[in-house]
Design an enzyme around this catalytic site. Structure first.
Site, PDB file in Angstrom:
ATOM      1  N   ILE A 138     -17.536 -25.878   8.233  1.00  0.00           N
ATOM      2  CA  ILE A 138     -18.932 -25.678   7.811  1.00  0.00           C
ATOM      3  C   ILE A 138     -19.652 -24.605   8.657  1.00  0.00           C
ATOM      4  O   ILE A 138     -20.279 -23.694   8.100  1.00  0.00           O
ATOM      5  CB  ILE A 138     -19.712 -27.020   7.837  1.00  0.00           C
ATOM      6  CG1 ILE A 138     -19.144 -27.958   6.764  1.00  0.00           C
ATOM      7  CG2 ILE A 138     -21.206 -26.826   7.663  1.00  0.00           C
ATOM      8  CD1 ILE A 138     -19.638 -27.734   5.374  1.00  0.00           C
ATOM      9  N   SER A 162       0.799  -1.232   0.000  1.00  0.00           N
ATOM     10  CA  SER A 162       0.000   0.000   0.000  1.00  0.00           C
ATOM     11  C   SER A 162       0.838   1.291   0.000  1.00  0.00           C
ATOM     12  O   SER A 162       0.498   2.229  -0.737  1.00  0.00           O
ATOM     13  CB  SER A 162      -0.978  -0.003   1.166  1.00  0.00           C
ATOM     14  OG  SER A 162      -1.872  -1.074   1.015  1.00  0.00           O
ATOM     15  N   LYS A 170      -9.579  -5.655  11.410  1.00  0.00           N
ATOM     16  CA  LYS A 170     -10.699  -5.203  10.570  1.00  0.00           C
ATOM     17  C   LYS A 170     -12.068  -5.250  11.279  1.00  0.00           C
ATOM     18  O   LYS A 170     -12.960  -4.490  10.936  1.00  0.00           O
ATOM     19  CB  LYS A 170     -10.775  -6.040   9.283  1.00  0.00           C
ATOM     20  CG  LYS A 170      -9.690  -5.707   8.275  1.00  0.00           C
ATOM     21  CD  LYS A 170      -9.917  -6.458   6.983  1.00  0.00           C
ATOM     22  CE  LYS A 170      -8.832  -6.178   5.982  1.00  0.00           C
ATOM     23  NZ  LYS A 170      -9.065  -6.821   4.681  1.00  0.00           N
ATOM     24  N   TYR A 212      -2.469 -12.207  -4.618  1.00  0.00           N
ATOM     25  CA  TYR A 212      -1.734 -11.545  -5.711  1.00  0.00           C
ATOM     26  C   TYR A 212      -0.241 -11.850  -5.661  1.00  0.00           C
ATOM     27  O   TYR A 212       0.482 -11.529  -6.592  1.00  0.00           O
ATOM     28  CB  TYR A 212      -1.980 -10.024  -5.706  1.00  0.00           C
ATOM     29  CG  TYR A 212      -1.783  -9.381  -4.354  1.00  0.00           C
ATOM     30  CD1 TYR A 212      -2.852  -9.194  -3.495  1.00  0.00           C
ATOM     31  CD2 TYR A 212      -0.514  -9.000  -3.936  1.00  0.00           C
ATOM     32  CE1 TYR A 212      -2.677  -8.639  -2.245  1.00  0.00           C
ATOM     33  CE2 TYR A 212      -0.333  -8.434  -2.677  1.00  0.00           C
ATOM     34  CZ  TYR A 212      -1.413  -8.255  -1.838  1.00  0.00           C
ATOM     35  OH  TYR A 212      -1.216  -7.701  -0.600  1.00  0.00           O
TER      36      TYR A 212
HETATM   37  P1  NDP Z   1      -9.120 -15.297   6.660  1.00  0.00           P
HETATM   38  O1  NDP Z   1      -8.064 -15.896   7.517  1.00  0.00           O
HETATM   39  O2  NDP Z   1     -10.207 -14.493   7.258  1.00  0.00           O
HETATM   40  O3  NDP Z   1      -9.839 -16.474   5.835  1.00  0.00           O
HETATM   41  C1  NDP Z   1      -9.104 -17.504   5.251  1.00  0.00           C
HETATM   42  C2  NDP Z   1     -10.015 -18.570   4.675  1.00  0.00           C
HETATM   43  O4  NDP Z   1      -9.158 -19.637   4.219  1.00  0.00           O
HETATM   44  C3  NDP Z   1     -10.973 -19.208   5.681  1.00  0.00           C
HETATM   45  O5  NDP Z   1     -12.167 -19.544   5.022  1.00  0.00           O
HETATM   46  C4  NDP Z   1     -10.235 -20.472   6.104  1.00  0.00           C
HETATM   47  O6  NDP Z   1     -11.054 -21.517   6.543  1.00  0.00           O
HETATM   48  C5  NDP Z   1      -9.598 -20.876   4.787  1.00  0.00           C
HETATM   49  N1  NDP Z   1      -8.453 -21.762   4.980  1.00  0.00           N
HETATM   50  C6  NDP Z   1      -7.357 -21.553   5.748  1.00  0.00           C
HETATM   51  N2  NDP Z   1      -6.519 -22.625   5.682  1.00  0.00           N
HETATM   52  C7  NDP Z   1      -7.117 -23.518   4.850  1.00  0.00           C
HETATM   53  C8  NDP Z   1      -6.746 -24.810   4.355  1.00  0.00           C
HETATM   54  N3  NDP Z   1      -5.600 -25.390   4.693  1.00  0.00           N
HETATM   55  N4  NDP Z   1      -7.568 -25.434   3.476  1.00  0.00           N
HETATM   56  C9  NDP Z   1      -8.728 -24.845   3.101  1.00  0.00           C
HETATM   57  N5  NDP Z   1      -9.134 -23.635   3.537  1.00  0.00           N
HETATM   58  C10 NDP Z   1      -8.342 -22.980   4.396  1.00  0.00           C
HETATM   59  O7  NDP Z   1      -8.346 -14.480   5.554  1.00  0.00           O
HETATM   60  P2  NDP Z   1      -8.914 -13.326   4.595  1.00  0.00           P
HETATM   61  O8  NDP Z   1     -10.313 -13.679   4.264  1.00  0.00           O
HETATM   62  O9  NDP Z   1      -8.626 -12.010   5.171  1.00  0.00           O
HETATM   63  O10 NDP Z   1      -7.986 -13.463   3.312  1.00  0.00           O
HETATM   64  C11 NDP Z   1      -8.091 -14.590   2.439  1.00  0.00           C
HETATM   65  C12 NDP Z   1      -7.154 -14.402   1.271  1.00  0.00           C
HETATM   66  O11 NDP Z   1      -7.560 -13.318   0.468  1.00  0.00           O
HETATM   67  C13 NDP Z   1      -5.721 -14.107   1.708  1.00  0.00           C
HETATM   68  O12 NDP Z   1      -4.863 -14.837   0.886  1.00  0.00           O
HETATM   69  C14 NDP Z   1      -5.562 -12.631   1.454  1.00  0.00           C
HETATM   70  O13 NDP Z   1      -4.246 -12.306   1.117  1.00  0.00           O
HETATM   71  C15 NDP Z   1      -6.488 -12.434   0.246  1.00  0.00           C
HETATM   72  N6  NDP Z   1      -7.007 -11.065   0.160  1.00  0.00           N
HETATM   73  C16 NDP Z   1      -6.766 -10.363  -0.982  1.00  0.00           C
HETATM   74  C17 NDP Z   1      -7.247  -9.091  -1.133  1.00  0.00           C
HETATM   75  C18 NDP Z   1      -6.966  -8.338  -2.382  1.00  0.00           C
HETATM   76  O14 NDP Z   1      -7.178  -7.125  -2.405  1.00  0.00           O
HETATM   77  N7  NDP Z   1      -6.530  -8.980  -3.438  1.00  0.00           N
HETATM   78  C19 NDP Z   1      -8.036  -8.442  -0.065  1.00  0.00           C
HETATM   79  C20 NDP Z   1      -8.258  -9.267   1.094  1.00  0.00           C
HETATM   80  C21 NDP Z   1      -7.744 -10.540   1.186  1.00  0.00           C
HETATM   81  P3  NDP Z   1     -11.768 -21.457   8.004  1.00  0.00           P
HETATM   82  O15 NDP Z   1     -13.106 -20.908   7.711  1.00  0.00           O
HETATM   83  O16 NDP Z   1     -11.829 -22.852   8.469  1.00  0.00           O
HETATM   84  O17 NDP Z   1     -10.911 -20.602   8.870  1.00  0.00           O
END
Ligand code: NDP
Length: 276
Positions: free
Chosen positions: A154, A18, A67, A222
């Site tokens: 789930i 950023s 957040k 990304y």
């Molecule tokens: P969170 O930690 O809130 O969510 C991560 C998700 O991944 C959850 O649903 C989690 O499951 C799942 N997960 C984690 N480990 C595993 C695994 N081994 N197998 C399957 N599922 C898994 O992260 P964010 O939502 O904040 O971010 C998610 C991604 O999006 C990140 O890579 C982040 O960098 C990217 N991102 C990109 C943005 C952009 O502008 N391009 C903006 C925001 C995020 P569970 O529900 O069980 O925890």
């Protein structure tokens, strides 16, 4: 004249892009603004917000892990951010703080850029975390036929559906591979909103077949620019999209909220590609 300060709060903050994005645009437009990095421990958050009201900090971005927590310190919250349950942008208007979520705006803008039309379409989404909430909020507005949410947890996915009051969503367990294979094969749009792939070697699910060539497959990650998930999707003939445009457009939306001016996409792309 005193400099207008913006920045990013979160912890840890070693890899953020950023400052490069925003400072390049401030420089191009010769604006007396600077984007700083404020790495804050949990016990420093409240004080930072209190001081922000008094100082010349015009606004900040908020990232992991604050957040959700930040919301209780704000005076008002934009409707979208309220619904999603997360704020990633704060603006300071004469000591009053308002929270927004520009992640969803960034995702929406990137759909527009890539001409992705979702009306009546079947969407498969991997993940139910913070980012997935913003994605589902946008998907709902675009009226797909169905949103199939696939997660390892789930109850977490069910909570998302309830929170966002999604009427046309189904929730599936990631390890039910036969069901997932069929959903993916029938999908018009596939999204990875899990963090799986950041390590450059894992994928949440291995795509075996897609409906037809050119189906858009989107990964919010990304870096790396082509995750193993996208690499596999490309092998199957999909049109792949990474998270860079979402990142850029969310930044541009935050910039507009703070400064009232439009940011500049090309300047940002140039600044980001110069980073070694
Ligand atoms: P969170 O930690 O809130 O969510 C991560 C998700 O991944 C959850 O649903 C989690 O499951 C799942 N997960 C984690 N480990 C595993 C695994 N081994 N197998 C399957 N599922 C898994 O992260 P964010 O939502 O904040 O971010 C998610 C991604 O999006 C990140 O890579 C982040 O960098 C990217 N991102 C990109 C943005 C952009 O502008 N391009 C903006 C925001 C995020 P569970 O529900 O069980 O925890």
């Amino acid at each position: 004249m005193e400099k207008n300060i913006t920045g990013l709060i979160g912890y840890p903050l070693s890899h953020t892009l950023s400052p490069y994005m925003h400072n390049a645009v401030f420089k191009k437009y010769k604006m007396n603004w600077e984007y700083k990095v404020f790495e804050l421990k949990k016990n420093e958050l409240k004080n930072f917000i209190k001081n922000m009201k008094k100082e010349n900090i015009k606004g900040v971005n908020v990232t992991v892990p604050y957040k959700q927590e930040i919301m209780k310190y704000l005076d008002t919250i934009d409707k979208g951010a309220e619904k999603i349950g997360a704020v990633n942008t704060i603006v300071n208007i004469k000591g009053k703080l308002k929270g927004y979520n520009t992640d969803y705006l960034g995702f929406e803008e990137s759909l527009k850029k890539h001409k992705i039309n979702l009306k009546g379409k079947d969407v498969v989404l991997f993940g139910a975390g913070g980012a997935a909430h913003a994605i589902v909020y946008v998907l709902q507005k675009h009226k797909p036929r169905i949103i199939d949410i696939i997660n390892i947890d789930i109850p977490m996915a069910e909570k998302l559906v309830k929170k966002l009051k999604v009427k046309n969503a189904r929730v599936w367990y990631l390890k039910e591979s036969e069901v997932i294979d069929a959903l993916v094969e029938g999908a018009d749009f596939i999204i990875n909103a899990t963090s799986v792939g950041l390590d450059k070697k894992s994928m949440p699910y291995k795509i075996k077949k897609i409906k037809r060539k050119g189906i858009p497959v989107y990964d919010l990650i990304y870096n790396p620019p082509v995750t193993p998930f996208l690499k596999q999707a490309k092998k199957k003939g999909a049109k792949i999209i990474n998270g860079l445009d979402m990142l850029i457009y969310q930044g541009m939306a935050s910039f507009k909220i703070w400064t009232g001016r439009n940011s500049d996409y090309n300047t940002i792309v140039k600044a980001l590609s110069a980073i070694k």
